[in-house]
Design a protein around this motif. Sequence first.
Motif, PDB file in Angstrom:
ATOM      1  N   TYR A 174      17.008  37.905  31.809  1.00  0.00           N
ATOM      2  CA  TYR A 174      18.352  38.304  31.415  1.00  0.00           C
ATOM      3  C   TYR A 174      19.072  37.102  30.844  1.00  0.00           C
ATOM      4  CZ  TYR A 174      19.482  36.868  36.253  1.00  0.00           C
ATOM      5  OH  TYR A 174      19.599  36.178  37.431  1.00  0.00           O
ATOM      6  N   ARG A 175      19.752  37.360  29.740  1.00  0.00           N
ATOM      7  CA  ARG A 175      20.515  36.301  29.085  1.00  0.00           C
ATOM      8  C   ARG A 175      21.790  36.913  28.562  1.00  0.00           C
ATOM      9  NH1 ARG A 175      17.494  34.112  23.904  1.00  0.00           N
ATOM     10  NH2 ARG A 175      16.305  33.256  25.596  1.00  0.00           N
ATOM     11  N   GLY A 176      22.842  36.110  28.603  1.00  0.00           N
ATOM     12  CA  GLY A 176      24.117  36.619  28.138  1.00  0.00           C
ATOM     13  C   GLY A 176      25.213  35.604  28.326  1.00  0.00           C
ATOM     14  N   ALA A 177      26.441  36.112  28.372  1.00  0.00           N
ATOM     15  CA  ALA A 177      27.607  35.240  28.460  1.00  0.00           C
ATOM     16  C   ALA A 177      28.642  35.855  29.391  1.00  0.00           C
ATOM     17  CB  ALA A 177      28.206  35.040  27.077  1.00  0.00           C
ATOM     18  N   LEU A 178      29.363  34.989  30.080  1.00  0.00           N
ATOM     19  CA  LEU A 178      30.406  35.384  31.026  1.00  0.00           C
ATOM     20  C   LEU A 178      31.698  34.649  30.718  1.00  0.00           C
ATOM     21  CD1 LEU A 178      28.332  34.993  34.306  1.00  0.00           C
ATOM     22  CD2 LEU A 178      29.119  37.169  33.340  1.00  0.00           C
ATOM     23  N   VAL A 179      32.808  35.313  31.020  1.00  0.00           N
ATOM     24  CA  VAL A 179      34.119  34.686  30.946  1.00  0.00           C
ATOM     25  C   VAL A 179      34.788  34.944  32.291  1.00  0.00           C
ATOM     26  CG1 VAL A 179      36.377  34.695  29.813  1.00  0.00           C
ATOM     27  CG2 VAL A 179      34.300  34.993  28.462  1.00  0.00           C
ATOM     28  N   ALA A 180      35.269  33.894  32.940  1.00  0.00           N
ATOM     29  CA  ALA A 180      35.964  34.062  34.223  1.00  0.00           C
ATOM     30  C   ALA A 180      37.222  34.890  34.021  1.00  0.00           C
ATOM     31  CB  ALA A 180      36.310  32.695  34.829  1.00  0.00           C
ATOM     32  N   VAL A 181      37.486  35.735  34.990  1.00  0.00           N
ATOM     33  CA  VAL A 181      38.661  36.599  34.950  1.00  0.00           C
ATOM     34  C   VAL A 181      39.731  35.921  35.798  1.00  0.00           C
ATOM     35  CG1 VAL A 181      39.541  38.910  35.413  1.00  0.00           C
ATOM     36  CG2 VAL A 181      37.156  38.603  34.724  1.00  0.00           C
ATOM     37  N   PRO A 182      40.753  35.299  35.160  1.00  0.00           N
ATOM     38  CA  PRO A 182      41.732  34.489  35.907  1.00  0.00           C
ATOM     39  C   PRO A 182      42.385  35.213  37.073  1.00  0.00           C
ATOM     40  CG  PRO A 182      42.020  34.170  33.559  1.00  0.00           C
ATOM     41  CD  PRO A 182      41.016  35.286  33.732  1.00  0.00           C
ATOM     42  N   ALA A 183      42.760  36.458  36.914  1.00  0.00           N
ATOM     43  CA  ALA A 183      43.440  37.183  37.995  1.00  0.00           C
ATOM     44  C   ALA A 183      42.520  37.423  39.173  1.00  0.00           C
ATOM     45  CB  ALA A 183      43.986  38.512  37.476  1.00  0.00           C
ATOM     46  N   GLU A 184      41.203  37.319  38.941  1.00  0.00           N
ATOM     47  CA  GLU A 184      40.247  37.586  40.003  1.00  0.00           C
ATOM     48  C   GLU A 184      39.622  36.313  40.554  1.00  0.00           C
ATOM     49  OE1 GLU A 184      37.709  41.070  39.461  1.00  0.00           O
ATOM     50  OE2 GLU A 184      38.713  41.354  37.541  1.00  0.00           O
ATOM     51  N   ILE A 185      40.109  35.152  40.138  1.00  0.00           N
ATOM     52  CA  ILE A 185      39.608  33.895  40.670  1.00  0.00           C
ATOM     53  C   ILE A 185      40.408  33.567  41.916  1.00  0.00           C
ATOM     54  CG2 ILE A 185      39.328  31.426  40.259  1.00  0.00           C
ATOM     55  CD1 ILE A 185      38.932  32.043  37.321  1.00  0.00           C
ATOM     56  N   GLY A 186      39.694  33.297  43.013  1.00  0.00           N
ATOM     57  CA  GLY A 186      40.373  32.967  44.270  1.00  0.00           C
ATOM     58  C   GLY A 186      41.177  31.688  44.143  1.00  0.00           C
TER      59      GLY A 186
END
Length: 182
Positions: A169-181
């Motif tokens: 599996y390969r891909g890309a992610l972007v952190a979701v600011p409202a869901e970052i502790g």
Amino acid sequence: MTATSSLFERVTKSADWPAPLRAFHDPRPITVARGTCTVTGPRHWAAWTLHRLAGLPDPGDGRPIVFTAERRHDGEIWTREVGGRRFRSRLSSPGPGRLVERVGPASLCFRVTGHAAGFRFDLDGVRLCGMPLPRALWPRIRAAETFADGEVRFDVAAELPWAGPLVSYRGALVAVPAEIGS
């Protein structure tokens, strides 16, 4: 775990990797990221059986992925949800440069190298139910994490010596600011 160092900072003993990756792997309690990935599955029936038992994602292009890292005093729990299938593993570090990923009864031991583009993970041990496996039975794993164009990019492939490809599996992610502790 201290509030000033993350698991990956302790493992690599280096801050040479990109600042956005350091932020992604900082010591906050929870990070959630969303993105897409391409998944390739096994071809051999035995690999398909193991693929299903492990909860690995079904093959497909442009599959939505939700990644969650829960940080705990003894390491991290990573959950990857792709197309309704959830795959969870526990990461810990027995010392500098070393990372252990536990998946069910298997423990995959990696040497982790941090560099200017990100991380490289090299398998250097496998245990099944706590017993070391001979190298001939180890899966072949290629894994890297980098940062480019505002995204955390991942590229992971696992192949079994006796049954061929298990998953990639390969891909890309972007952190979701409202869901970052915090």
